[in-house]
Design a protein around this motif. Structure first.
Motif, PDB file in Angstrom:
ATOM      1  N   THR A 185       0.865  -1.180   0.000  1.00 20.76           N
ATOM      2  CA  THR A 185       0.000   0.000   0.000  1.00 20.76           C
ATOM      3  C   THR A 185       0.901   1.228   0.000  1.00 20.76           C
ATOM      4  O   THR A 185       1.637   1.459   0.966  1.00 20.76           O
ATOM      5  CB  THR A 185      -0.908   0.036   1.247  1.00 20.76           C
ATOM      6  N   PRO A 186       0.898   2.019  -1.073  1.00 22.77           N
ATOM      7  CA  PRO A 186       1.791   3.181  -1.129  1.00 22.77           C
ATOM      8  C   PRO A 186       1.531   4.163   0.003  1.00 22.77           C
ATOM      9  O   PRO A 186       0.399   4.302   0.484  1.00 22.77           O
ATOM     10  CB  PRO A 186       1.448   3.806  -2.492  1.00 22.77           C
ATOM     11  N   LEU A 187       2.590   4.826   0.414  1.00 24.55           N
ATOM     12  CA  LEU A 187       2.504   5.840   1.459  1.00 24.55           C
ATOM     13  C   LEU A 187       1.457   6.887   1.056  1.00 24.55           C
ATOM     14  O   LEU A 187       1.460   7.396  -0.063  1.00 24.55           O
ATOM     15  CB  LEU A 187       3.869   6.512   1.636  1.00 24.55           C
ATOM     16  N   GLY A 188       0.543   7.181   1.976  1.00 20.00           N
ATOM     17  CA  GLY A 188      -0.482   8.189   1.714  1.00 20.00           C
ATOM     18  C   GLY A 188      -1.790   7.625   1.199  1.00 20.00           C
ATOM     19  O   GLY A 188      -2.812   8.304   1.225  1.00 20.00           O
ATOM     20  N   GLU A 189      -1.769   6.365   0.742  1.00 19.85           N
ATOM     21  CA  GLU A 189      -3.006   5.746   0.255  1.00 19.85           C
ATOM     22  C   GLU A 189      -3.754   5.124   1.425  1.00 19.85           C
ATOM     23  O   GLU A 189      -3.146   4.570   2.346  1.00 19.85           O
ATOM     24  CB  GLU A 189      -2.694   4.679  -0.794  1.00 19.85           C
ATOM     25  N   ILE A 190      -5.067   5.192   1.393  1.00 24.70           N
ATOM     26  CA  ILE A 190      -5.873   4.575   2.447  1.00 24.70           C
ATOM     27  C   ILE A 190      -5.682   3.064   2.386  1.00 24.70           C
ATOM     28  O   ILE A 190      -5.892   2.427   1.348  1.00 24.70           O
ATOM     29  CB  ILE A 190      -7.353   4.936   2.292  1.00 24.70           C
ATOM     30  N   HIS A 191      -5.277   2.496   3.519  1.00 25.02           N
ATOM     31  CA  HIS A 191      -4.961   1.068   3.573  1.00 25.02           C
ATOM     32  C   HIS A 191      -6.166   0.272   4.071  1.00 25.02           C
ATOM     33  O   HIS A 191      -6.883   0.716   4.968  1.00 25.02           O
ATOM     34  CB  HIS A 191      -3.774   0.835   4.500  1.00 25.02           C
ATOM     35  N   ARG A 192      -6.368  -0.901   3.478  1.00 23.75           N
ATOM     36  CA  ARG A 192      -7.400  -1.808   3.958  1.00 23.75           C
ATOM     37  C   ARG A 192      -6.812  -2.657   5.077  1.00 23.75           C
ATOM     38  O   ARG A 192      -5.936  -3.483   4.849  1.00 23.75           O
ATOM     39  CB  ARG A 192      -7.918  -2.688   2.828  1.00 23.75           C
ATOM     40  N   LYS A 193      -7.301  -2.431   6.266  1.00 22.93           N
ATOM     41  CA  LYS A 193      -6.743  -3.070   7.453  1.00 22.93           C
ATOM     42  C   LYS A 193      -6.768  -4.589   7.312  1.00 22.93           C
ATOM     43  O   LYS A 193      -7.738  -5.174   6.836  1.00 22.93           O
ATOM     44  CB  LYS A 193      -7.523  -2.645   8.692  1.00 22.93           C
ATOM     45  N   GLY A 194      -5.674  -5.205   7.731  1.00 25.77           N
ATOM     46  CA  GLY A 194      -5.571  -6.655   7.692  1.00 25.77           C
ATOM     47  C   GLY A 194      -4.998  -7.204   6.406  1.00 25.77           C
ATOM     48  O   GLY A 194      -4.681  -8.390   6.319  1.00 25.77           O
ATOM     49  N   THR A 195      -4.821  -6.353   5.384  1.00 26.01           N
ATOM     50  CA  THR A 195      -4.263  -6.810   4.118  1.00 26.01           C
ATOM     51  C   THR A 195      -2.812  -6.361   3.997  1.00 26.01           C
ATOM     52  O   THR A 195      -2.326  -5.559   4.785  1.00 26.01           O
ATOM     53  CB  THR A 195      -5.047  -6.261   2.912  1.00 26.01           C
ATOM     54  N   ASN A 196      -2.146  -6.900   2.983  1.00 27.55           N
ATOM     55  CA  ASN A 196      -0.762  -6.505   2.695  1.00 27.55           C
ATOM     56  C   ASN A 196      -0.682  -5.483   1.571  1.00 27.55           C
ATOM     57  O   ASN A 196       0.420  -5.102   1.172  1.00 27.55           O
ATOM     58  CB  ASN A 196       0.055  -7.733   2.310  1.00 27.55           C
ATOM     59  N   GLY A 197      -1.824  -5.076   1.041  1.00 26.02           N
ATOM     60  CA  GLY A 197      -1.839  -4.128  -0.059  1.00 26.02           C
ATOM     61  C   GLY A 197      -2.261  -4.786  -1.356  1.00 26.02           C
ATOM     62  O   GLY A 197      -2.891  -5.847  -1.366  1.00 26.02           O
ATOM     63  N   HIS A 198      -1.891  -4.156  -2.476  1.00 25.11           N
ATOM     64  CA  HIS A 198      -2.267  -4.684  -3.789  1.00 25.11           C
ATOM     65  C   HIS A 198      -1.077  -4.537  -4.734  1.00 25.11           C
ATOM     66  O   HIS A 198      -0.104  -3.840  -4.424  1.00 25.11           O
ATOM     67  CB  HIS A 198      -3.508  -3.971  -4.324  1.00 25.11           C
ATOM     68  N   PRO A 199      -1.120  -5.159  -5.914  1.00 23.48           N
ATOM     69  CA  PRO A 199       0.075  -5.206  -6.776  1.00 23.48           C
ATOM     70  C   PRO A 199       0.480  -3.889  -7.419  1.00 23.48           C
ATOM     71  O   PRO A 199       1.609  -3.777  -7.904  1.00 23.48           O
ATOM     72  CB  PRO A 199      -0.322  -6.237  -7.847  1.00 23.48           C
ATOM     73  N   ASN A 200      -0.403  -2.900  -7.471  1.00 28.07           N
ATOM     74  CA  ASN A 200      -0.039  -1.597  -8.031  1.00 28.07           C
ATOM     75  C   ASN A 200       0.506  -1.682  -9.456  1.00 28.07           C
ATOM     76  O   ASN A 200       1.325  -0.865  -9.883  1.00 28.07           O
ATOM     77  CB  ASN A 200       0.995  -0.897  -7.143  1.00 28.07           C
ATOM     78  N   GLY A 201       0.077  -2.691 -10.195  1.00 29.48           N
ATOM     79  CA  GLY A 201       0.511  -2.834 -11.584  1.00 29.48           C
ATOM     80  C   GLY A 201       1.847  -3.523 -11.772  1.00 29.48           C
ATOM     81  O   GLY A 201       2.267  -3.745 -12.908  1.00 29.48           O
ATOM     82  N   TRP A 202       2.528  -3.896 -10.693  1.00 29.22           N
ATOM     83  CA  TRP A 202       3.859  -4.487 -10.819  1.00 29.22           C
ATOM     84  C   TRP A 202       3.825  -5.983 -11.146  1.00 29.22           C
ATOM     85  O   TRP A 202       4.798  -6.537 -11.634  1.00 29.22           O
ATOM     86  CB  TRP A 202       4.644  -4.280  -9.533  1.00 29.22           C
TER      87      TRP A 202
END
Length: 527
Positions: A323-340
């Motif tokens: 989850t990029p810095l400044g983006e609202i994070h979904r609690k309990g997750t590790n984030g998303h692939p962001n296109g990578w």
């Protein structure tokens, strides 16, 4: 952000360091255990070393290994290898005995550079059939000195490509001994862009690291990313709990990288008025196997934002998912692939599972050369993990309807102790050679610091009595200390499944430690 070779500013590490030397010259780039390097130092000294390695007979595709604690030599050797198309292989200083001997044989280095501490382990473990030149960064008998490898000549002109392997990182696996992960030049460029993007890096930042240069996280987060974005980085020899925050303040760090149980240890320290006396703004979320309260307590106490991440050496290092810095994070997750990368959760039949269902995490790159080139000397293992053109991580997780990943845990044969990946099979294969052991199974059990402790269930041969203290003392001579079991429990039988007669490791993990011998408790009583 998506990067292709045709629109990336840099395709190789030499192109990156030479540009930075021309642009920023005398600006401080890296300080490694009190040795400082400017951008010009890095470029000139790696070029001189590249020439010297060539004079030693090192050519494109050859391996140069290091076996040492954090030291400027590791960075210079790696970058020198990048210039001439050779391959650096920084070995874990925890290796010794059988696993060191195996790794040395597997890597097949032309040159080996050590420090004095590792030289002693090398002497004890290296077999007669390994013939190579050994140099030391400190005066050691029967060894050439690292400084002898620098040359006044110009390095040869070697064409290196983005996909050329430039480094081999050995990591624990689910079966057998450690596996060498072959990583390309562009792998590191992509990793640096991705981490810099995740933390919103600027040239005014400063990174303080206690990670080791033989781990990809230190290479990408604390070395290549600062060079790419033009900020300084300080790497210490080890993590020191008592000196950690004073070192952070002394470096004026804005980025730090405690890992795993380091978070727990920092939180367990008595509160201090100095807890927020720093300018650190961000760290990475290497907290997946820690109690949830540890991460929350760290953020609340020290006022530092944690970027949630998921990654691995094979699939691109740090923050493949985040989850990029400044983006609202979904609690309990590790984030998303962001296109990578593309991310898919599958079952045992390779079928995608429904949203929210736990399954095996598989990924594939959307950026060329951003994941491993393969396993060194092990093409079959590479193919085994690359099923249906998706890389199988060996991790379990789920995704929600928007593709946010929740990491659940590792498959049964993985465990993680004090930020080190450990193969249960590897430890079992060594312990099985101890006299009197008929059968042994190793699992990870919860640690009070987070992550795992190593536990061995042992079925002795009939009529044999085994002293657990003697067993673990023996194990310390045959494997890295972080792999030696803390808990040893003797059993008459091991649980097996009715269908396949396989050991039911999940039952052993839930067994508890009431009947187990505890090495740490025994050591405390002895003290």
């Amino acid at each position: 952000m998506k990067i292709r070779e045709e629109n990336a500013e840099f395709e190789t590490i030499p192109a990156l360091i030479d540009d930075r030397a021309a642009r920023w010259g005398d600006k401080l780039a890296l300080t490694i255990v009190d040795k400082s390097l400017t951008y010009r130092d890095i470029a000139l000294r790696s070029a001189s070393l590249a020439a010297g390695l060539t004079e030693q007979g090192v050519a494109k595709g050859d391996v140069v290994a290091t076996f040492m604690h954090n030291h400027e030599a590791q960075v210079l050797i790696w970058f020198a290898c990048c210039r001439i198309g050779a391959i650096a292989a920084p070995l874990n200083v925890g290796l010794q005995g059988d696993d060191l001997r195996y790794t040395l044989n597997d890597v097949g280095a032309e040159l080996l550079i050590v420090d004095s501490e590792c030289w002693e382990k090398l002497e004890a473990a290296v077999p007669e059939n390994i013939s190579r030149s050994v140099f030391s960064v400190e005066p050691v008998a029967d060894c050439g000195h690292f400084n002898e490898l620098f040359s006044a000549s110009a390095p040869p002109s070697v064409v290196v490509q983005p996909g050329d392997t430039c480094c081999i990182i050995y990591t624990g696996g689910t079966s057998g001994m450690p596996k060498g992960v072959a990583l390309s030049q562009f792998y590191y460029i992509v990793s640096a862009y991705r981490w810099g993007s995740a933390i919103k890096a600027t040239s005014s930042d400063h990174h303080y690291s206690v990670l080791q240069c033989f781990h990809v996280a230190a290479q990408t987060n604390a070395i290549v990313t600062p060079i790419l974005y033009g900020y300084g980085s300080t790497l210490d020899r080890w993590f020191s709990l008592s000196r950690y925050w004073s070192r952070v303040r002394a470096c004026d760090a804005s980025i730090i990288d405690p890992m795993g149980s380091m978070f727990t240890l920092l939180v367990k320290q008595p509160p201090s008025p100095q807890d927020r006396a720093h300018r650190v703004r961000v760290t990475w979320g290497a907290t997946a196997m820690l109690p949830k309260h540890v991460e929350e307590d760290f953020v609340e106490r020290f006022g530092i934002f944690i970027v949630p991440v998921y990654g691995g050496t094979e699939i691109g290092g740090t923050a493949v998912v985040h989850t990029p810095l400044g983006e609202i994070h979904r609690k309990g997750t590790n984030g998303h692939p962001n296109g990578w990368c593309d991310l898919r959760i599958v079952d045992a039949n390779e079928e995608p599972v429904p949203v929210g269902t736990v399954g095996l995490i598989t990924v594939r790159p959307t950026v060329p050369y951003s994941m491993l080139n393969g396993y060194h000397n092990n093409p079959q293992r590479t193919l085994d993990c690359l099923v249906n053109m998706w890389w199988h991580t060996g991790d379990l997780g789920s995704v929600d309807e928007d593709g946010w990943l929740t990491f659940v845990g590792r498959e049964a044969h993985w465990l993680r102790r004090r930020s080190e990946n450990i193969s249960a099979y590897e430890v079992e294969s060594i312990l099985a050679r101890y006299p009197g052991i008929a059968e042994v199974v190793v699992v990870g059990v919860p640690s009070e610091l987070g992550e795992d402790e190593v536990k061995a269930f042992i079925r002795p041969e009939n009529g044999v009595s085994i002293d657990p203290r003697e067993l673990t003392k023996w194990a310390e001579d045959h494997m890295a200390r972080f792999k030696v079991p803390r808990f040893v429990e003797f059993v008459e039988r091991l649980p097996q499944s009715a269908a396949k007669q396989e050991i039911e490791r999940h039952k052993l993990k839930q067994h508890g430690n009431e009947r187990a011998w505890d090495r740490e408790a025994a050591d405390m009583q002895k003290a």
